[in-house]
Design a protein around this motif. Structure first.
Motif, PDB file in Angstrom:
ATOM      1  N   SER A  86      18.390  33.389  27.823  1.00 19.20           N
ATOM      2  CA  SER A  86      18.670  33.619  29.250  1.00 19.20           C
ATOM      3  C   SER A  86      17.618  34.595  29.771  1.00 19.20           C
ATOM      4  O   SER A  86      16.601  34.202  30.319  1.00 19.20           O
ATOM      5  N   GLY A  88      16.016  36.863  27.664  1.00 20.41           N
ATOM      6  CA  GLY A  88      15.063  37.149  26.585  1.00 20.41           C
ATOM      7  C   GLY A  88      15.102  38.575  26.050  1.00 20.41           C
ATOM      8  O   GLY A  88      14.153  39.022  25.420  1.00 20.41           O
ATOM      9  N   SER A  95      16.213  35.155  20.690  1.00 24.78           N
ATOM     10  CA  SER A  95      15.933  34.138  21.699  1.00 24.78           C
ATOM     11  C   SER A  95      14.565  33.497  21.527  1.00 24.78           C
ATOM     12  O   SER A  95      14.013  32.924  22.461  1.00 24.78           O
ATOM     13  N   ASP A 146      22.337  48.508  32.396  1.00 23.33           N
ATOM     14  CA  ASP A 146      21.474  49.505  33.037  1.00 23.33           C
ATOM     15  C   ASP A 146      20.092  48.958  33.387  1.00 23.33           C
ATOM     16  O   ASP A 146      19.263  49.689  33.905  1.00 23.33           O
ATOM     17  N   GLY A 151      19.246  39.246  31.114  1.00 18.43           N
ATOM     18  CA  GLY A 151      19.832  38.010  31.631  1.00 18.43           C
ATOM     19  C   GLY A 151      21.358  38.095  31.698  1.00 18.43           C
ATOM     20  O   GLY A 151      21.984  38.733  30.851  1.00 18.43           O
ATOM     21  N   VAL A 161      28.327  46.487  29.333  1.00 17.77           N
ATOM     22  CA  VAL A 161      28.712  47.885  29.559  1.00 17.77           C
ATOM     23  C   VAL A 161      27.696  48.499  30.506  1.00 17.77           C
ATOM     24  O   VAL A 161      26.517  48.616  30.142  1.00 17.77           O
ATOM     25  N   TYR A 423      28.596  47.782  19.060  1.00 20.24           N
ATOM     26  CA  TYR A 423      28.576  46.878  20.214  1.00 20.24           C
ATOM     27  C   TYR A 423      27.581  45.759  19.935  1.00 20.24           C
ATOM     28  O   TYR A 423      26.400  46.020  19.689  1.00 20.24           O
TER      29      TYR A 423
HETATM   30  C1  FAD Z   1      16.185  47.161  27.849  1.00 23.82           C
HETATM   31  C2  FAD Z   1      17.588  46.718  27.517  1.00 23.82           C
HETATM   32  C3  FAD Z   1      18.651  47.301  28.183  1.00 23.82           C
HETATM   33  C4  FAD Z   1      19.955  46.910  27.891  1.00 23.82           C
HETATM   34  N1  FAD Z   1      21.002  47.502  28.556  1.00 23.82           N
HETATM   35  C5  FAD Z   1      22.252  47.091  28.336  1.00 23.82           C
HETATM   36  C6  FAD Z   1      23.348  47.675  29.024  1.00 23.82           C
HETATM   37  O1  FAD Z   1      23.186  48.600  29.806  1.00 23.82           O
HETATM   38  N2  FAD Z   1      24.591  47.208  28.772  1.00 23.82           N
HETATM   39  C7  FAD Z   1      24.822  46.209  27.893  1.00 23.82           C
HETATM   40  O2  FAD Z   1      25.969  45.814  27.742  1.00 23.82           O
HETATM   41  N3  FAD Z   1      23.820  45.646  27.198  1.00 23.82           N
HETATM   42  C8  FAD Z   1      22.548  46.071  27.395  1.00 23.82           C
HETATM   43  N4  FAD Z   1      21.521  45.533  26.677  1.00 23.82           N
HETATM   44  C9  FAD Z   1      21.818  44.559  25.629  1.00 23.82           C
HETATM   45  C10 FAD Z   1      21.851  43.169  26.226  1.00 23.82           C
HETATM   46  O3  FAD Z   1      23.068  42.969  26.899  1.00 23.82           O
HETATM   47  C11 FAD Z   1      21.717  42.119  25.117  1.00 23.82           C
HETATM   48  O4  FAD Z   1      20.514  42.295  24.440  1.00 23.82           O
HETATM   49  C12 FAD Z   1      21.802  40.714  25.695  1.00 23.82           C
HETATM   50  O5  FAD Z   1      22.021  39.806  24.666  1.00 23.82           O
HETATM   51  C13 FAD Z   1      20.544  40.359  26.442  1.00 23.82           C
HETATM   52  O6  FAD Z   1      20.779  39.244  27.217  1.00 23.82           O
HETATM   53  P1  FAD Z   1      19.584  38.291  27.652  1.00 23.82           P
HETATM   54  O7  FAD Z   1      20.187  37.102  28.263  1.00 23.82           O
HETATM   55  O8  FAD Z   1      18.573  39.057  28.406  1.00 23.82           O
HETATM   56  O9  FAD Z   1      18.949  38.004  26.246  1.00 23.82           O
HETATM   57  P2  FAD Z   1      18.555  36.663  25.467  1.00 23.82           P
HETATM   58  O10 FAD Z   1      17.636  37.161  24.425  1.00 23.82           O
HETATM   59  O11 FAD Z   1      18.108  35.617  26.372  1.00 23.82           O
HETATM   60  O12 FAD Z   1      19.911  36.234  24.837  1.00 23.82           O
HETATM   61  C14 FAD Z   1      20.477  36.963  23.774  1.00 23.82           C
HETATM   62  C15 FAD Z   1      21.361  36.049  22.973  1.00 23.82           C
HETATM   63  O13 FAD Z   1      22.498  35.744  23.771  1.00 23.82           O
HETATM   64  C16 FAD Z   1      22.823  34.376  23.622  1.00 23.82           C
HETATM   65  N5  FAD Z   1      22.730  33.745  24.933  1.00 23.82           N
HETATM   66  C17 FAD Z   1      22.049  34.174  26.014  1.00 23.82           C
HETATM   67  N6  FAD Z   1      22.313  33.379  27.049  1.00 23.82           N
HETATM   68  C18 FAD Z   1      23.151  32.434  26.614  1.00 23.82           C
HETATM   69  C19 FAD Z   1      23.816  31.337  27.216  1.00 23.82           C
HETATM   70  N7  FAD Z   1      23.659  31.067  28.509  1.00 23.82           N
HETATM   71  N8  FAD Z   1      24.638  30.587  26.456  1.00 23.82           N
HETATM   72  C20 FAD Z   1      24.813  30.851  25.141  1.00 23.82           C
HETATM   73  N9  FAD Z   1      24.219  31.878  24.522  1.00 23.82           N
HETATM   74  C21 FAD Z   1      23.414  32.654  25.258  1.00 23.82           C
HETATM   75  C22 FAD Z   1      21.904  33.793  22.585  1.00 23.82           C
HETATM   76  O14 FAD Z   1      22.526  33.879  21.325  1.00 23.82           O
HETATM   77  C23 FAD Z   1      20.738  34.725  22.630  1.00 23.82           C
HETATM   78  O15 FAD Z   1      20.078  34.815  21.395  1.00 23.82           O
HETATM   79  C24 FAD Z   1      20.205  45.911  26.926  1.00 23.82           C
HETATM   80  C25 FAD Z   1      19.122  45.336  26.235  1.00 23.82           C
HETATM   81  C26 FAD Z   1      17.831  45.726  26.528  1.00 23.82           C
HETATM   82  C27 FAD Z   1      16.690  45.123  25.779  1.00 23.82           C
END
Ligand code: FAD
Length: 472
Positions: A86, A88, A95, A146, A151, A161, A423
């Protein structure tokens, strides 16, 4: 043989994409296919974290749920590893994949806002910042984390959170329904009445159960908040007093305190660069005057180095980010019960001992609306956890990792208290034992059973994996 490999072996063993399969696939999908020989491949395979350098055989920028079903079918038929992306930001690098297929949702950004009913249907290619800006134009919000470039896919499936956690709970506490493509390629509508087991599991169980195409969220009236950054000197006394104030504050106020070496940024005076500071983000979702009163005790902890806390539109809490920021990181997430004087002292000493470009301990006092939801109501079960702590070292080169991993491991061990939880959103690639820590009590067995029903072959295994319980 590792258990994960055994699961994989139950899938077809083709393990490659032949040209005929690709041709047939490309005539079925509306979205864009990107292969190693194509222009833009390197940009398309990059993820948020640096040091993750994998080369997928195929990246598919899907256009709709039908495309997603086709990608799932291709992964099933080929036996190739499937990465779902989503925003990344996966901390574990889940991802992207070496030699597998990336299902990239970033082109799926439709958003239907129902201002009257205070709900929104959002496709999972949206970032949290994009969603917040769009619903914020109506004075409405759903709480995420934050960072605006995360995504909505990953954060929602992990729990979520953020700045509204004490006032309105986790992101999943505002999830009313979802649409999910399961391992057999079927698109399911999932809510409290329809597939309630799956609805429970996707609220914290991560990407184990299928590809979420859309989420249906509740919106809250969150217009002007009192929020922004407050930077204080990081003495042990300031750190533990900050935590005590955050705990005593009205639940309209959520705080994220980053205790860290001050980076050489223009808004920080040159004399504090490289010094330990508490770089805190505060968000009071309520009346401005009450917000100023709630924030006063934090301002009184020490003479602020920077005070940018002010009334602002809620979406401003996500400032623009630099596209080319790709840190290499080692990190550990945990929950702790208390941060008193001696723990604060440990934090200061360990941060001072780090040789990383940036060392940080992030402290989030929880409670409020999040804690009022029963632990068994969602797969995220840490409802009574008091404080979330993330320890991280950020550095430039992946070959420095060993020394920073050791630092993170030792520091995390020194901080660990009675609450042995983790978490899932902040877990790295740390093994099944740590994934189990994300799912305390009956949550792990319950998740494995749901996995057994919806993904018995563990097609969705590139994640914080919960292996399926065999179905009778
Ligand atoms: C800089 C940074 C700040 C962050 N801050 C917070 C915060 O304040 N609070 C908090 O709760 N978390 C936070 N996180 C953690 C974040 O919520 C997780 O890393 C989350 O998985 C990232 O989502 P993404 O879609 O960007 O990542 P992606 O890398 O795209 O997805 C992560 C994983 O989620 C799954 N996934 C994503 N989208 C889908 C979908 N549509 N359907 C099925 N599976 C899917 C897949 O298994 C994938 O490998 C932070 C992470 C980073 C790097």
């Amino acid at each position: 043989m590792a258990d994960n490999q055994r699961d994989t072996l139950r899938l077809p063993l083709v393990r490659h994409l032949d040209e005929a399969a690709i041709r047939e696939f490309s005539s079925d999908v509306r979205g864009q296919l990107i292969r190693p020989e194509d222009d833009g491949y390197d940009e398309a395979r990059a993820v948020f974290y640096g040091g993750i350098d994998r080369r997928p055989a195929l990246i598919v920028r899907v256009a709709d749920a039908a495309d997603i079903s086709h990608v799932v079918a291709l992964a099933r038929a080929s036996g190739l590893e499937l990465a779902v992306r989503s925003g990344g930001h996966s901390v574990a690098g889940h991802s992207t994949t070496d030699g597998g297929i990336v299902l990239d949702l970033s082109e799926m950004k439709e958003l239907e806002i129902d201002v009257e009913r205070r709900t929104a249907w959002a496709q999972t290619g949206l970032t949290t910042g994009e969603y917040t800006a769009a619903v914020g134009a109506h004075g409405l919000a759903t709480g995420f984390g934050d960072t605006g470039s995360v995504g909505i896919g990953g954060i929602t499936l992990g729990g979520g959170v953020g700045y509204l956690v004490r006032k309105h709970g986790l992101t999943i506490d505002d999830l009313l329904a979802a649409e999910v493509v399961t391992a057999d390629g079927e698109l399911l509508r999932v809510d409290a009445e329809t597939h309630p087991d799956l609805f429970w599991a996707i609220r914290g169980g991560g990407g184990n159960f299928g590809v979420a195409t859309r989420f249906h969220y509740r919106l809250h009236e969150v217009d002007t908040i009192v929020g922004g950054m407050l930077v204080l000197p990081a003495t042990p006394d300031v750190i533990h007093s900050f935590v005590a104030e955050a705990d005593a504050a009205p639940e309209e106020l959520s705080t994220i305190a980053n205790v860290m070496t001050a980076p050489p940024m223009p808004f920080l005076p040159a004399e504090v660069h490289g010094q330990l500071v508490v770089m805190a983000m505060l968000a009071y979702a309520g009346e401005v005057e009450a917000g100023e009163r709630a924030i006063a005790p934090f301002r009184a902890l020490a003479t602020p180095i920077v005070d940018m806390v002010k009334p602002m539109g809620y979406p401003e809490i996500y400032p623009p980010e630099e596209d080319d920021y790709h840190p290499v990181a080692s990190g550990r997430t945990m929950f702790v019960d208390a941060i008193d004087g001696p723990v604060a002292q440990t934090i200061v000493e360990n941060l001072q001992a780090s040789t990383a470009q940036m060392a940080v301990v992030q402290i989030r006092v929880l409670g409020g609306a999040m804690a009022r939801v029963p632990a068994e109501a969602t797969a995220f079960a840490h409802r009574s956890s008091h404080i979330m702590v993330n320890v991280a070292a950020l550095y430039e080169r992946p070959d420095e990792a060993a020394v920073h991993e050791d630092w993170v491991t030792d520091f995390a061990a020194a901080l660990r208290q009675g609450d042995g939880g983790a978490y899932v959103g902040f877990l790295g690639d740390e093994g099944e034992g740590r994934v189990r820590e994300a799912y305390p009590g009956s949550a792990w067995d319950r998740l494995a059973a749901v996995k057994g029903r919806y993904d018995p072959m563990n097609l969705f295994r590139l994640n914080q994996n919960i292996r399926p319980t065999a179905q009778s």
